[in-house]
Write a protein that holds these residues in place. Structure first.
Motif, PDB file in Angstrom:
ATOM      1  N   MET A   1       0.827  -1.208   0.000  1.00 52.84           N
ATOM      2  CA  MET A   1       0.000   0.000   0.000  1.00 52.84           C
ATOM      3  C   MET A   1       0.866   1.264   0.000  1.00 52.84           C
ATOM      4  O   MET A   1       0.480   2.277  -0.586  1.00 52.84           O
TER       5      MET A   1
ATOM      6  N   ALA B   1       1.797   1.627  -3.551  1.00 54.94           N
ATOM      7  CA  ALA B   1       0.618   2.080  -4.304  1.00 54.94           C
ATOM      8  C   ALA B   1       0.400   3.578  -4.093  1.00 54.94           C
ATOM      9  O   ALA B   1       0.138   4.315  -5.055  1.00 54.94           O
TER      10      ALA B   1
ATOM     11  N   ALA C   1       0.571   6.299  -7.036  1.00 57.32           N
ATOM     12  CA  ALA C   1      -0.635   7.097  -7.297  1.00 57.32           C
ATOM     13  C   ALA C   1      -0.324   8.584  -7.158  1.00 57.32           C
ATOM     14  O   ALA C   1      -0.806   9.402  -7.949  1.00 57.32           O
TER      15      ALA C   1
ATOM     16  N   ARG D   1      -1.881   5.017 -12.565  1.00 61.31           N
ATOM     17  CA  ARG D   1      -3.099   4.237 -12.282  1.00 61.31           C
ATOM     18  C   ARG D   1      -2.632   2.833 -11.894  1.00 61.31           C
ATOM     19  O   ARG D   1      -1.947   2.163 -12.664  1.00 61.31           O
ATOM     20  N   ILE D   2      -3.027   2.397 -10.705  1.00 60.11           N
ATOM     21  CA  ILE D   2      -2.498   1.182 -10.101  1.00 60.11           C
ATOM     22  C   ILE D   2      -3.607   0.141  -9.918  1.00 60.11           C
ATOM     23  O   ILE D   2      -4.679   0.444  -9.409  1.00 60.11           O
TER      24      ILE D   2
ATOM     25  N   LEU E   1      -4.558  -3.207  -7.879  1.00 62.06           N
ATOM     26  CA  LEU E   1      -4.221  -3.964  -6.674  1.00 62.06           C
ATOM     27  C   LEU E   1      -4.905  -5.316  -6.784  1.00 62.06           C
ATOM     28  O   LEU E   1      -6.136  -5.382  -6.824  1.00 62.06           O
TER      29      LEU E   1
ATOM     30  N   ARG F   1      -8.897  -0.964   2.046  1.00 65.64           N
ATOM     31  CA  ARG F   1      -9.725  -0.055   1.248  1.00 65.64           C
ATOM     32  C   ARG F   1     -10.953   0.425   2.017  1.00 65.64           C
ATOM     33  O   ARG F   1     -11.277   1.615   2.005  1.00 65.64           O
TER      34      ARG F   1
ATOM     35  N   TRP G   1      -9.142   7.020   0.334  1.00 68.91           N
ATOM     36  CA  TRP G   1      -8.824   6.083  -0.740  1.00 68.91           C
ATOM     37  C   TRP G   1      -8.568   6.862  -2.024  1.00 68.91           C
ATOM     38  O   TRP G   1      -9.355   7.715  -2.404  1.00 68.91           O
ATOM     39  N   ASP G   2      -7.476   6.581  -2.692  1.00 73.23           N
ATOM     40  CA  ASP G   2      -7.124   7.251  -3.943  1.00 73.23           C
ATOM     41  C   ASP G   2      -7.784   6.499  -5.093  1.00 73.23           C
ATOM     42  O   ASP G   2      -7.545   5.308  -5.284  1.00 73.23           O
TER      43      ASP G   2
ATOM     44  N   ARG H   1      -7.115   6.424  -8.057  1.00 72.20           N
ATOM     45  CA  ARG H   1      -6.174   5.883  -9.040  1.00 72.20           C
ATOM     46  C   ARG H   1      -5.768   4.451  -8.706  1.00 72.20           C
ATOM     47  O   ARG H   1      -5.094   3.799  -9.495  1.00 72.20           O
ATOM     48  N   CYS H   2      -6.179   3.978  -7.521  1.00 74.82           N
ATOM     49  CA  CYS H   2      -5.919   2.595  -7.105  1.00 74.82           C
ATOM     50  C   CYS H   2      -7.209   1.796  -7.259  1.00 74.82           C
ATOM     51  O   CYS H   2      -8.222   2.135  -6.662  1.00 74.82           O
TER      52      CYS H   2
ATOM     53  N   CYS I   1      -4.809   0.603 -16.216  1.00 74.37           N
ATOM     54  CA  CYS I   1      -3.795   0.498 -15.163  1.00 74.37           C
ATOM     55  C   CYS I   1      -2.427   0.251 -15.789  1.00 74.37           C
ATOM     56  O   CYS I   1      -2.305  -0.497 -16.758  1.00 74.37           O
TER      57      CYS I   1
END
Length: 163
Positions: free
Chosen positions: A20, A23, A27, A32-33, A35, A48, A57-58, A60-61, A84
């Motif tokens: 994390m 990540a 981010a 863009r990741i 998971l 999350r 929470w972003d 982009r994840c 991603c």
């Protein structure tokens, strides 16, 4: 899409926390990741939920279930379709055939460890296992040991190269 696996034989070594942290760093750099949740305990889903509850929470994840090979393949395809760039996979503990498949397909394998002698010994066992797995498949790829712990005065922290 690059796949980065986080693995360890020892629980509580910081595998999910290290994943994390990476990540969040990626981010923050606009990546863009994906998971991939491959651990039966589903720690990423829990992470999350807690982050969403605090508004942290972003977006982009993106979290994808990947608890078996079919789900992992579907997650990979969906993550690529979603744009991603990098996939981080949280493996389950141990040396299952599923974990072996993940490790043999990862561009990089990260083995987190805390800084006690017992923890480092466990991390080295995991590293040996991964190296032997890769050698047996003639698929040597980059490995990383990710120490977690307090900053020691006078000892520089490792730096990372941009992905």
């Amino acid at each position: 899409m690059q796949l980065i696996a986080f693995t360890s034989f020892k629980g509580g070594c910081g595998k999910t926390t290290t994943l994390m942290a990476m990540a969040a760093m990626l981010a923050a750099r606009g990546r863009r990741i994906a998971l991939f949740e491959a651990d039966d305990n589903k720690p990423l889903a829990l992470w999350r939920r807690h982050a969403e509850a605090r508004g942290q929470w972003d977006a982009r994840c993106a979290l994808y279930p990947a608890l078996d090979l079919d789900a992992l393949e579907a997650a990979f395809e969906a993550a690529e379709a979603d744009g991603c760039e990098i996939a981080l996979v949280d493996t389950r503990g141990g040396g299952s055939e599923f974990n072996q498949t993940i490790l043999l397909n990862a561009a990089l394998t990260v083995v987190p460890t805390n800084l006690s002698s017992i923890e480092v010994d466990e991390a080295l066992q995991t590293l040996r296992y991964v190296i032997e797995l890769m050698r047996s498949a003639d698929e040597l790829r980059p490995l990383g040991l990710a120490p977690a712990g307090p900053v020691v005065p006078g000892v520089p922290r490792p730096t990372t190269a941009p992905l």
